[in-house]
Design a protein around this motif. Structure first.
Motif, PDB file in Angstrom:
ATOM      1  N   TYR A   1      44.536   1.242 -85.150  1.00 56.73           N
ATOM      2  CA  TYR A   1      45.325   2.383 -85.612  1.00 56.73           C
ATOM      3  C   TYR A   1      44.912   3.658 -84.871  1.00 56.73           C
ATOM      4  O   TYR A   1      45.753   4.417 -84.373  1.00 56.73           O
ATOM      5  CB  TYR A   1      45.130   2.559 -87.125  1.00 56.73           C
ATOM      6  N   ASN A   2      43.614   3.912 -84.793  1.00 56.94           N
ATOM      7  CA  ASN A   2      43.125   5.119 -84.115  1.00 56.94           C
ATOM      8  C   ASN A   2      43.420   5.091 -82.622  1.00 56.94           C
ATOM      9  O   ASN A   2      43.708   6.127 -82.014  1.00 56.94           O
ATOM     10  CB  ASN A   2      41.619   5.277 -84.353  1.00 56.94           C
ATOM     11  N   LYS A   3      43.348   3.907 -82.028  1.00 57.59           N
ATOM     12  CA  LYS A   3      43.630   3.770 -80.600  1.00 57.59           C
ATOM     13  C   LYS A   3      45.079   4.125 -80.293  1.00 57.59           C
ATOM     14  O   LYS A   3      45.370   4.858 -79.327  1.00 57.59           O
ATOM     15  CB  LYS A   3      43.323   2.340 -80.153  1.00 57.59           C
ATOM     16  N   LYS A   4      45.997   3.627 -81.104  1.00 58.19           N
ATOM     17  CA  LYS A   4      47.407   3.941 -80.905  1.00 58.19           C
ATOM     18  C   LYS A   4      47.698   5.411 -81.206  1.00 58.19           C
ATOM     19  O   LYS A   4      48.492   6.056 -80.525  1.00 58.19           O
ATOM     20  CB  LYS A   4      48.268   3.041 -81.795  1.00 58.19           C
ATOM     21  N   LYS A   5      47.025   5.927 -82.218  1.00 57.11           N
ATOM     22  CA  LYS A   5      47.238   7.332 -82.582  1.00 57.11           C
ATOM     23  C   LYS A   5      46.750   8.260 -81.480  1.00 57.11           C
ATOM     24  O   LYS A   5      47.392   9.270 -81.158  1.00 57.11           O
ATOM     25  CB  LYS A   5      46.499   7.626 -83.893  1.00 57.11           C
ATOM     26  N   LYS A   6      45.623   7.937 -80.888  1.00 53.15           N
ATOM     27  CA  LYS A   6      45.069   8.749 -79.805  1.00 53.15           C
ATOM     28  C   LYS A   6      45.959   8.709 -78.574  1.00 53.15           C
ATOM     29  O   LYS A   6      46.051   9.685 -77.808  1.00 53.15           O
ATOM     30  CB  LYS A   6      43.670   8.254 -79.446  1.00 53.15           C
TER      31      LYS A   6
ATOM     32  N   LEU B   1      41.377  -3.245 -87.842  1.00 53.57           N
ATOM     33  CA  LEU B   1      42.669  -2.618 -88.084  1.00 53.57           C
ATOM     34  C   LEU B   1      42.587  -1.101 -87.909  1.00 53.57           C
ATOM     35  O   LEU B   1      43.477  -0.466 -87.337  1.00 53.57           O
ATOM     36  CB  LEU B   1      43.158  -2.954 -89.497  1.00 53.57           C
ATOM     37  N   ARG B   2      41.495  -0.528 -88.407  1.00 53.80           N
ATOM     38  CA  ARG B   2      41.301   0.917 -88.270  1.00 53.80           C
ATOM     39  C   ARG B   2      41.141   1.326 -86.805  1.00 53.80           C
ATOM     40  O   ARG B   2      41.671   2.349 -86.371  1.00 53.80           O
ATOM     41  CB  ARG B   2      40.059   1.336 -89.069  1.00 53.80           C
ATOM     42  N   TYR B   3      40.432   0.501 -86.039  1.00 55.49           N
ATOM     43  CA  TYR B   3      40.244   0.772 -84.613  1.00 55.49           C
ATOM     44  C   TYR B   3      41.587   0.766 -83.873  1.00 55.49           C
ATOM     45  O   TYR B   3      41.874   1.660 -83.066  1.00 55.49           O
ATOM     46  CB  TYR B   3      39.308  -0.274 -84.012  1.00 55.49           C
TER      47      TYR B   3
ATOM     48  N   VAL C   1      35.031  -6.573 -91.710  1.00 54.20           N
ATOM     49  CA  VAL C   1      35.127  -6.540 -90.249  1.00 54.20           C
ATOM     50  C   VAL C   1      36.586  -6.438 -89.815  1.00 54.20           C
ATOM     51  O   VAL C   1      36.929  -5.684 -88.900  1.00 54.20           O
ATOM     52  CB  VAL C   1      34.467  -7.797 -89.634  1.00 54.20           C
ATOM     53  N   GLU C   2      37.471  -7.169 -90.494  1.00 50.61           N
ATOM     54  CA  GLU C   2      38.898  -7.122 -90.144  1.00 50.61           C
ATOM     55  C   GLU C   2      39.491  -5.749 -90.437  1.00 50.61           C
ATOM     56  O   GLU C   2      40.317  -5.238 -89.663  1.00 50.61           O
ATOM     57  CB  GLU C   2      39.653  -8.201 -90.931  1.00 50.61           C
ATOM     58  N   ILE C   3      39.064  -5.123 -91.520  1.00 46.68           N
ATOM     59  CA  ILE C   3      39.540  -3.771 -91.838  1.00 46.68           C
ATOM     60  C   ILE C   3      39.088  -2.787 -90.768  1.00 46.68           C
ATOM     61  O   ILE C   3      39.845  -1.889 -90.353  1.00 46.68           O
ATOM     62  CB  ILE C   3      39.036  -3.349 -93.232  1.00 46.68           C
ATOM     63  N   LEU C   4      37.849  -2.927 -90.294  1.00 47.82           N
ATOM     64  CA  LEU C   4      37.373  -2.075 -89.203  1.00 47.82           C
ATOM     65  C   LEU C   4      38.214  -2.281 -87.941  1.00 47.82           C
ATOM     66  O   LEU C   4      38.537  -1.315 -87.231  1.00 47.82           O
ATOM     67  CB  LEU C   4      35.902  -2.380 -88.900  1.00 47.82           C
TER      68      LEU C   4
ATOM     69  N   ILE D   1      54.062  -0.185 -89.648  1.00 53.30           N
ATOM     70  CA  ILE D   1      53.256  -0.917 -90.622  1.00 53.30           C
ATOM     71  C   ILE D   1      52.951  -2.319 -90.117  1.00 53.30           C
ATOM     72  O   ILE D   1      52.103  -2.993 -90.655  1.00 53.30           O
ATOM     73  CB  ILE D   1      53.961  -1.013 -91.991  1.00 53.30           C
ATOM     74  N   GLU D   2      53.666  -2.749 -89.085  1.00 50.49           N
ATOM     75  CA  GLU D   2      53.401  -4.072 -88.553  1.00 50.49           C
ATOM     76  C   GLU D   2      52.521  -3.972 -87.335  1.00 50.49           C
ATOM     77  O   GLU D   2      52.602  -3.023 -86.566  1.00 50.49           O
ATOM     78  CB  GLU D   2      54.709  -4.778 -88.179  1.00 50.49           C
TER      79      GLU D   2
END
Length: 239
Positions: free
Chosen positions: A225-230, A221-223, A216-219, A237-238
């Protein structure tokens, strides 16, 4: 020879599972040191823990009465597990408090770097002995070939040495993962303590919820990451 190799593979697997706990402990402990000393402490800690485990193996081979009751229905093994579980529990709770309250910055601490360095090494070795006592006893019960046990410890040590830095830095650069890892250590501490009291806790009840929480925590983190990328932001990395 084939049986010995199969047993060696089994023992290596057991040691690597144990190594995950060691990486968490080492990563969290060395975070209290300045960055320039963390890798040195990580290597020294692993090396000292490795030597302590080999020494403990030979001690356990000579102490056949380790599991015999010596006081109030408790054996030496039970006392070690109870003390180690309590120490790990208290240490994890304390580290969670420091992390949440943003206390204990090693770079601004008044204590000597080297006194803190050797204190952390001693804690790493102590907890490694607690973590490994059951695996060593299990290995002795599975085989009387000392070389098989020693080789399994060496192979797992080398694997942990290779990945400890990258896994540790990834963990410590993400506060939510660090807190989750400390929560895992609380669970492990309670489990070790219960084992010392002769209360068996099925490992599946421990590792499955821990694995689900990590997933769940990895999901999450991925969310992020994608939110900032979008949004057109390149994440560092922090968190």
């Amino acid at each position: 020879m084939a049986d010995a190799l199969a047993l060696l593979a089994l023992l290596v697997g057991l040691e690597l599972v144990l190594g995950i706990d060691n990486i968490l402990v080492i990563s969290i402990f060395v975070d209290r040191l300045p960055k320039s000393h963390r890798n040195k402490a990580r290597i020294f800690g692993l090396g000292a823990a490795f030597l302590a485990r080999i020494l403990m193996l030979f001690i356990l081979l000579t102490l056949s009465g380790l599991t015999n009751n010596i006081m109030l229905h408790f054996s030496i093994r039970d006392i070690i597990l109870i003390a180690g579980g309590l120490f790990l529990l208290l240490k994890a709770v304390r580290e969670i408090h420091h992390t949440i309250e943003i206390k204990g910055d090693a770079q601004h601490a008044g204590e000597s770097i080297y006194s803190g360095f050797f204190f952390i090494i001693s804690q790493i070795v102590l907890l490694d002995v607690v973590f490994s006592i059951d695996s060593v006893i299990t290995a002795i019960g599975l085989t009387d070939k000392v070389w098989v046990i020693i080789v399994s410890v060496v192979v797992s040590f080398l694997a942990i040495l290779v990945f400890a830095k990258s896994i540790g830095e990834f963990l410590l650069q993400r506060p939510s993962l660090k807190i989750l890892a400390l929560s895992f250590l609380i669970t492990i501490g309670v489990t070790i303590f219960m084992e010392g009291l002769h209360k068996h806790v099925p490992k599946a009840y421990i590792y499955l919820p821990m694995g689900f929480a990590l997933f769940v925590e990895i999901l999450q983190l991925r969310y992020e990451y994608n939110k900032k990328k979008k949004a057109g932001y390149t994440p560092s990395i922090e968190r």
